[in-house]
Design a protein around this motif. Sequence first.
Motif: not given
Length: 484
Positions: A317-338
Amino acid sequence: MRLLLLLVPSAILVAVAVLFAAGPLAPGVSLAGEREVRADAPLRFATTGVVDGLAVEVDGRPVAVTRTAGGWETRGGPLADGEATVRASATGPGGIITAAQTWTMTADGKPPELDVDASRHTDGAAVEVTGTSEADARIRVDGGARAARTTADGDGAFAVEVALRGGENRLEVVAADAAGNKTTDAMRIVRDARAPELEIETPDSVDSSTPALAVTAQDTTTVTVHAELDGERVGEERKARDDAVELPLGWLPDGEHEVTVVARDRAGNEARAEHALLVDTTETFGVATLARGARGDDVRTFLRLLREHGGYDGPVADTLGPNAMKAVRKLQERRDLAVDGLAGPQLRASLLRKLDASVTIDRSARTLTFLRGDHRVRRFPVAVGMSEYPTPVGSRRVVDKQVDPVWTPPDSPWAAELDTIPAGPGNPLGTRWIGLGGAIGIHGTYAAGSIGTAASHGCIRMTIDDAEWLYEQLPMGTRVRITA
């Protein structure tokens, strides 16, 4: 016989009373009342019985006494600061002393010290007035809804609650010592129970990553204002000038932010205003950090990448929603990012690093686009070749890279009379050279005004900062496509 001396609050009252005996009244002498008096106070005496005269001495020195309607009184204050011996002698018919008495007294001509609170504003119906004075001084406060009284403690400290009228209360604080000396001080207390009128005038959407809120805060007193961003206080508290104040919010990622403005007046009354602020600085992916609520083409590009390489299975979509932000946090955890929930440079690089880099240069639009795979990362304005020396179209590859290059005149008529120019300010290649073969390349320029025009002899010019950024992204062999 006894002479009775009575001290009244305004002076010393010596009552010479003749007690009844088994015959006529006979004078007697005695002392009653306080022995500490003001130094400037006259001594007053009252007599009863048959008294024709009264003689008074202070430390052996005669003091003039006059008869009054109520008794006897010295002329002026006969005592000096400190202790004194006072003797009163009553005389009867024939000038015979019929009674006499001596006592020690203390004269005090120094007013008590007094130090009270500073003037202030309050939203309460009463205020505690505190201060210091002389030990055991009597304190009275007038000017409020009603008078208030207290007594200072042994160290001179005092506190008294004063009921207030609405609006301004001009309080008079009076301290009186045992001798009757007084000191007066004044203070101003304003009772104000009304909060400031607060309004946020900034629009709901801004195109700056460092926005500032325009706020009006109206009140009868000075107002201090601060902002809270996403639940956290930001920036310094500022005073409103002419009812207006600007509150910088610092750097913000693209997206939606909850802003609260708090205004507080001098009485402590507080007003709060909520504001939903959308930061939307660009449509180009890779330029701005994205937060929840971010919108635009850059969000769509990011979500496509997140679906392909980040474990996101939601819609593009053209808006960053809550589900996408959950995926962002999970990806950051998996790749040892802040783990901050933001689509910033580190996360973008993590998504793009496995994709091949490439560059497309649009000669007519005078833009250079950097891509990872099929995803546009950044687009830059550039300068291209002038009509006499057009930038050649076609496909090329990066064949040379230099930091702080030396400019050598090319084998071309326009450069025949020119000399080599060393690295440094003024070098026509700037600080980076990305060679594409055949004396054509991408480079920086100190002539920033030429960007967006056809000004070169065939090369592609970028600003110094843009060229340095691009240099770090392009390995040798990177494909570069130039279109008309």
